[in-house]
Design a protein around this motif. Sequence first.
Motif, PDB file in Angstrom:
ATOM      1  N   THR A 137      -7.178  24.909  -7.679  1.00 15.46           N
ATOM      2  CA  THR A 137      -6.282  25.392  -6.621  1.00 15.46           C
ATOM      3  C   THR A 137      -5.310  26.422  -7.163  1.00 15.46           C
ATOM      4  OG1 THR A 137      -6.399  23.252  -5.499  1.00 15.46           O
ATOM      5  CG2 THR A 137      -4.574  24.696  -4.901  1.00 15.46           C
ATOM      6  N   LEU A 138      -4.746  26.164  -8.339  1.00 15.70           N
ATOM      7  CA  LEU A 138      -3.787  27.092  -8.942  1.00 15.70           C
ATOM      8  C   LEU A 138      -4.441  28.426  -9.278  1.00 15.70           C
ATOM      9  CD1 LEU A 138      -1.933  24.547 -11.263  1.00 15.70           C
ATOM     10  CD2 LEU A 138      -1.018  25.635  -9.207  1.00 15.70           C
ATOM     11  N   GLU A 139      -5.703  28.384  -9.701  1.00 21.62           N
ATOM     12  CA  GLU A 139      -6.427  29.631  -9.974  1.00 21.62           C
ATOM     13  C   GLU A 139      -6.701  30.394  -8.679  1.00 21.62           C
ATOM     14  OE1 GLU A 139      -9.938  28.763 -12.175  1.00 21.62           O
ATOM     15  OE2 GLU A 139      -8.874  28.398 -14.047  1.00 21.62           O
ATOM     16  N   VAL A 209       4.358  28.744  -6.729  1.00 26.65           N
ATOM     17  CA  VAL A 209       4.156  28.012  -7.978  1.00 26.65           C
ATOM     18  C   VAL A 209       5.067  28.581  -9.064  1.00 26.65           C
ATOM     19  CG1 VAL A 209       2.515  27.512  -9.820  1.00 26.65           C
ATOM     20  CG2 VAL A 209       1.809  27.333  -7.438  1.00 26.65           C
ATOM     21  N   VAL A 210       5.686  27.677  -9.816  1.00 26.14           N
ATOM     22  CA  VAL A 210       6.607  28.063 -10.882  1.00 26.14           C
ATOM     23  C   VAL A 210       6.041  27.607 -12.222  1.00 26.14           C
ATOM     24  CG1 VAL A 210       8.945  27.791 -11.776  1.00 26.14           C
ATOM     25  CG2 VAL A 210       8.557  27.878  -9.312  1.00 26.14           C
ATOM     26  N   PHE A 211       6.111  28.491 -13.219  1.00 27.30           N
ATOM     27  CA  PHE A 211       5.565  28.198 -14.544  1.00 27.30           C
ATOM     28  C   PHE A 211       6.652  27.597 -15.445  1.00 27.30           C
ATOM     29  CE2 PHE A 211       2.877  31.397 -12.648  1.00 27.30           C
ATOM     30  CZ  PHE A 211       1.596  31.034 -13.038  1.00 27.30           C
ATOM     31  N   SER A 212       6.322  27.433 -16.717  1.00 25.73           N
ATOM     32  CA  SER A 212       7.291  26.898 -17.675  1.00 25.73           C
ATOM     33  C   SER A 212       8.423  27.902 -17.875  1.00 25.73           C
ATOM     34  CB  SER A 212       6.609  26.612 -19.016  1.00 25.73           C
ATOM     35  OG  SER A 212       6.188  27.825 -19.619  1.00 25.73           O
ATOM     36  N   LYS A 289      -2.759  29.952 -20.364  1.00 22.91           N
ATOM     37  CA  LYS A 289      -2.769  29.851 -18.904  1.00 22.91           C
ATOM     38  C   LYS A 289      -3.299  28.488 -18.469  1.00 22.91           C
ATOM     39  CE  LYS A 289      -4.503  32.270 -14.800  1.00 22.91           C
ATOM     40  NZ  LYS A 289      -5.366  33.387 -14.330  1.00 22.91           N
ATOM     41  N   ALA A 290      -4.344  28.017 -19.137  1.00 16.76           N
ATOM     42  CA  ALA A 290      -4.913  26.709 -18.809  1.00 16.76           C
ATOM     43  C   ALA A 290      -3.899  25.594 -19.078  1.00 16.76           C
ATOM     44  CB  ALA A 290      -6.187  26.474 -19.620  1.00 16.76           C
ATOM     45  N   ALA A 291      -3.158  25.716 -20.191  1.00 18.84           N
ATOM     46  CA  ALA A 291      -2.135  24.715 -20.516  1.00 18.84           C
ATOM     47  C   ALA A 291      -1.017  24.727 -19.479  1.00 18.84           C
ATOM     48  CB  ALA A 291      -1.562  24.989 -21.908  1.00 18.84           C
ATOM     49  N   GLU A 292      -0.643  25.926 -19.024  1.00 17.03           N
ATOM     50  CA  GLU A 292       0.389  26.053 -17.989  1.00 17.03           C
ATOM     51  C   GLU A 292      -0.080  25.375 -16.695  1.00 17.03           C
ATOM     52  OE1 GLU A 292       3.496  27.691 -17.695  1.00 17.03           O
ATOM     53  OE2 GLU A 292       3.543  27.803 -19.877  1.00 17.03           O
ATOM     54  N   HIS A 293      -1.334  25.656 -16.300  1.00 17.54           N
ATOM     55  CA  HIS A 293      -1.876  25.075 -15.071  1.00 17.54           C
ATOM     56  C   HIS A 293      -1.962  23.551 -15.167  1.00 17.54           C
ATOM     57  CE1 HIS A 293      -3.949  28.943 -13.380  1.00 17.54           C
ATOM     58  NE2 HIS A 293      -2.643  28.951 -13.262  1.00 17.54           N
ATOM     59  N   THR A 294      -2.333  23.055 -16.343  1.00 22.50           N
ATOM     60  CA  THR A 294      -2.414  21.603 -16.531  1.00 22.50           C
ATOM     61  C   THR A 294      -1.043  20.960 -16.362  1.00 22.50           C
ATOM     62  OG1 THR A 294      -4.284  21.858 -18.064  1.00 22.50           O
ATOM     63  CG2 THR A 294      -3.065  19.775 -18.143  1.00 22.50           C
ATOM     64  N   ALA A 295      -0.025  21.581 -16.962  1.00 23.38           N
ATOM     65  CA  ALA A 295       1.336  21.057 -16.854  1.00 23.38           C
ATOM     66  C   ALA A 295       1.842  21.113 -15.417  1.00 23.38           C
ATOM     67  CB  ALA A 295       2.268  21.835 -17.778  1.00 23.38           C
ATOM     68  N   ILE A 296       1.546  22.222 -14.731  1.00 23.77           N
ATOM     69  CA  ILE A 296       1.987  22.372 -13.336  1.00 23.77           C
ATOM     70  C   ILE A 296       1.286  21.358 -12.443  1.00 23.77           C
ATOM     71  CG2 ILE A 296       2.010  23.925 -11.341  1.00 23.77           C
ATOM     72  CD1 ILE A 296       2.175  26.257 -13.404  1.00 23.77           C
ATOM     73  N   ALA A 297      -0.029  21.204 -12.632  1.00 23.28           N
ATOM     74  CA  ALA A 297      -0.790  20.240 -11.822  1.00 23.28           C
ATOM     75  C   ALA A 297      -0.269  18.828 -12.028  1.00 23.28           C
ATOM     76  CB  ALA A 297      -2.275  20.314 -12.191  1.00 23.28           C
ATOM     77  N   ARG A 298       0.060  18.496 -13.275  1.00 25.70           N
ATOM     78  CA  ARG A 298       0.606  17.171 -13.563  1.00 25.70           C
ATOM     79  C   ARG A 298       1.948  16.997 -12.864  1.00 25.70           C
ATOM     80  NH1 ARG A 298       0.993  17.504 -18.866  1.00 25.70           N
ATOM     81  NH2 ARG A 298      -1.140  16.830 -19.230  1.00 25.70           N
ATOM     82  N   PHE A 527      10.783  22.315  -5.764  1.00 21.31           N
ATOM     83  CA  PHE A 527      10.613  23.121  -6.965  1.00 21.31           C
ATOM     84  C   PHE A 527       9.993  22.235  -8.021  1.00 21.31           C
ATOM     85  CE2 PHE A 527      12.476  25.162 -10.821  1.00 21.31           C
ATOM     86  CZ  PHE A 527      11.912  26.402 -10.651  1.00 21.31           C
ATOM     87  N   VAL A 528       8.678  22.314  -8.155  1.00 21.26           N
ATOM     88  CA  VAL A 528       7.978  21.386  -9.034  1.00 21.26           C
ATOM     89  C   VAL A 528       8.265  21.721 -10.495  1.00 21.26           C
ATOM     90  CG1 VAL A 528       5.844  22.746  -9.219  1.00 21.26           C
ATOM     91  CG2 VAL A 528       5.764  20.254  -9.450  1.00 21.26           C
ATOM     92  N   MET A 529       8.410  20.674 -11.298  1.00 17.76           N
ATOM     93  CA  MET A 529       8.640  20.851 -12.722  1.00 17.76           C
ATOM     94  C   MET A 529       7.352  20.604 -13.476  1.00 17.76           C
ATOM     95  SD  MET A 529      12.249  18.872 -12.715  1.00 17.76           S
ATOM     96  CE  MET A 529      11.674  17.994 -11.273  1.00 17.76           C
ATOM     97  N   GLU A 530       7.010  21.544 -14.342  1.00 16.78           N
ATOM     98  CA  GLU A 530       5.799  21.368 -15.125  1.00 16.78           C
ATOM     99  C   GLU A 530       6.011  20.232 -16.118  1.00 16.78           C
ATOM    100  OE1 GLU A 530       8.503  23.488 -17.668  1.00 16.78           O
ATOM    101  OE2 GLU A 530       7.926  23.785 -15.590  1.00 16.78           O
ATOM    102  N   LEU A 531       4.982  19.421 -16.330  1.00 14.96           N
ATOM    103  CA  LEU A 531       5.061  18.313 -17.275  1.00 14.96           C
ATOM    104  C   LEU A 531       4.027  18.534 -18.371  1.00 14.96           C
ATOM    105  CD1 LEU A 531       5.477  15.229 -14.901  1.00 14.96           C
ATOM    106  CD2 LEU A 531       7.242  16.434 -16.184  1.00 14.96           C
ATOM    107  N   PRO A 532       4.401  19.233 -19.440  1.00 12.19           N
ATOM    108  CA  PRO A 532       3.446  19.510 -20.516  1.00 12.19           C
ATOM    109  C   PRO A 532       3.117  18.239 -21.287  1.00 12.19           C
ATOM    110  CG  PRO A 532       5.647  20.188 -21.165  1.00 12.19           C
ATOM    111  CD  PRO A 532       5.743  19.765 -19.731  1.00 12.19           C
ATOM    112  N   ARG A 533       2.046  18.269 -22.019  1.00  7.21           N
ATOM    113  CA  ARG A 533       1.695  17.114 -22.845  1.00  7.21           C
ATOM    114  C   ARG A 533       2.695  17.016 -24.000  1.00  7.21           C
ATOM    115  NH1 ARG A 533      -0.871  18.759 -27.545  1.00  7.21           N
ATOM    116  NH2 ARG A 533      -1.598  20.919 -27.564  1.00  7.21           N
ATOM    117  N   TYR A 534       2.857  15.812 -24.515  1.00  5.30           N
ATOM    118  CA  TYR A 534       3.733  15.625 -25.667  1.00  5.30           C
ATOM    119  C   TYR A 534       3.090  16.264 -26.898  1.00  5.30           C
ATOM    120  CZ  TYR A 534       6.435  12.229 -23.000  1.00  5.30           C
ATOM    121  OH  TYR A 534       7.224  11.615 -22.060  1.00  5.30           O
ATOM    122  N   ARG A 535       3.926  16.874 -27.710  1.00  4.72           N
ATOM    123  CA  ARG A 535       3.397  17.455 -28.942  1.00  4.72           C
ATOM    124  C   ARG A 535       4.494  17.511 -29.998  1.00  4.72           C
ATOM    125  NH1 ARG A 535       3.003  24.022 -28.297  1.00  4.72           N
ATOM    126  NH2 ARG A 535       5.039  24.379 -27.376  1.00  4.72           N
TER     127      ARG A 535
END
Length: 737
Positions: A137-139, A209-212, A289-298, A527-535
């Motif tokens: 969907t984000l793409e 959609v808002v990115f990191s 971009k894929a990492a951004e989309h994953t965080a946004i989708a989460r 305003f959705v907040m991206e949730l990146p994976r822990y690292r």
Amino acid sequence: MACDNCNDENIGKRKRRRRGQHSCTFESKEPIKSGLDAIKIALAGQPNVGKSMLINALSGSNSVKVGNFSGVTVDKLEVCFEHHCHQFDLIDLPGTYSIDGFTQEEKVAKDFLLNEDYDLILNVVDSTNLQRNLLLTLELLELNKKMVLALNMSDEALKDGINIDTKLLEKILGVKVIKVSAKSGEGVEELLEILHQEADKENREHSRVVFSDAVEEELIEIEKFLNERGFKYNSLTNREVAIGLLFEDEKLYKKLHDNPIMIELYPLLVDAREHIYTHHDSKDIKEIKAAEHTAIARGIAKEVVEANSKPKSLTFTQKVDSILMHKYFGIPIFLFFMWALFQLTFEFGALPMDYIDSAISSFGNFVGSFISNDNLRSLIVDGIIAGVGAVLLFLPNIIILYIGIALLETTGYMSRVAFILDGFFHKFGLHGKSFIPLVTGFGCTVPAYMAARTLKSEKDRLITLFILGFMSCGARLPIYVLFTGAFFSDKVAGNILFLIYISGALLGLIMAKVLRVVVFRGEDEPFVMELPRYRLPSFKLLWHTVYSNAAGYLKKAGTFILAASMLIWFASNYPKDDSLVKSYEAKIEKAQNKEVKSQLENELNSKLLESSYLGVIGKSTEAFFSPLGFDWRLTVALEAGLAAKEVVVSTLGVLYSVGEADESSNTLKEILKKNIDLATALSFIVFVMIYLPCMAASAVFVKEAGGFRYLVYLFIFTTTTAWVLSFVTYNVVKLLT
């Protein structure tokens, strides 16, 4: 599905544009009326989301043609039917997990979506697995086409205890969302109506959609660059152009290749990507971009999905989130981390202070020994070196604080704190992501103002900017330490200091609510907040974050504080009362005792300051501050603090004839206790806690808010609030003591 209501008055009034280019190219089971408005729809979705079944539900299994896409053996399912005076031509694209996939089916879907002519996209999503489906969907949103999102299998999701807030999802994505069930027929008729409405709209909705933060910072800069040059490309907004350029949209690059603006844009894009590479620890823009989309989708899934049942197996991120984002323990855990961070900041930051102070003093004496002219020596040593040195003294605190904040951000924890605080912040008219600049404000207000630019909502951003000054920056710490040390015992001084910081933060939230109700009225924007994976944080990213913030702090010392120190020096040294100087010089020369000489020198400095421009300003405004318990000395110190909060304590030292003084000066503490009472001290602390930030922060505020008029509003807002609350504090304490 022939329409019997073509002459219906309501349908006749529907505004439509002709789509004569689109028509079904095969013979259907039911004749299709000629001359109807044609709507060509591309059905896109991941594999096994029920697209084919949904097509049957939409069309009644009529007018189906199966063939192949041009040049390939991939099946092409095309359905043509009539509905409400429109001819629908549905093209079922092959299921694809990503537009940039490598299989033949995915390449076919990409080629059609990028190069074929169609009116809108119907994105079919599996409601039972929203987060994974949102990646596509984000793409699709980045194709900047009209789009409708169909949440298929909504009945199955309901059975599994999954409820999706469609209204909130619409606001977040900026497209129409409808729950459907191809199996039961639920929502199908409503979906057809929405397809009509969206196709008939003259203009499409723009993605929200808002990115990191790192990506948003660069998008804002590129969009600003394009706006300033009056750039416009087709129907795209400059933000959409910025997204395409930043993530290397080949089609967009080819179209803009010969545009002269690209000559200026290329260096900006290179710098932007280098910044983003640092935050993602990768130089593959597709991977980023894929990492951004994953965080946004989460993040979207966390916002809009309410699940009554827990998944059978948890990922590492989900396991950690179950603790750190716990409904009841999440906030206490965060408060513990922040308490530990501030303890480290104040305890370890205090260790090198004496050495830095001694080094600055020695450097000032060394430089002063080469300058024979008294006025010039005073300007350089007492004005420039002492003023800038007061800022450098707190550099260790700032560095430690930013290391802590950088660790919380780079591990992915800060975004989660913003998420769990979102509901609490919304009660005060703020968004959860306002938390990040607010926390940064405890270090320095300058980078805090800059951090607020990632808030996309204009109202959220302005409210956050207006209350950031309530978060006590590091420059106010010496003032608090001086007054708490003077009027409270060592046992309770630390608790009073903590109370000051907490009170400022809570007051900021209350004033945010006031601003939301009185000034910035209107419904909150999601305003959705991206949730990146822990690292694990990389040293490179930590260095980049801490260095850039520390460099900004030093830049403040070398520019605004330098200018402020020179201005204060001039205002406090001129005009000179030569007769007074000669009189005291004679007394000092006759004095035999060193203590008497020192006392006479301090008295002279105090009287000179009283008759200086700064003293005149203080006395002329004393009547305004007298209801708060302030004399002209406290008034002058406050006004000097408008330039830089760092100079308030040193100004008080001069005014009370102590000479050079800092927050640890016992002499200054004793004099304050003799000259002012507890009510005045607390009133002064409250005023310092609230009133306008320093000159450097004010300049950044003007830039971020959008004009000097906002600085006027901020001055009125903070000064009025500070005066009223200081007045209340002074009189209440007077009654109680």
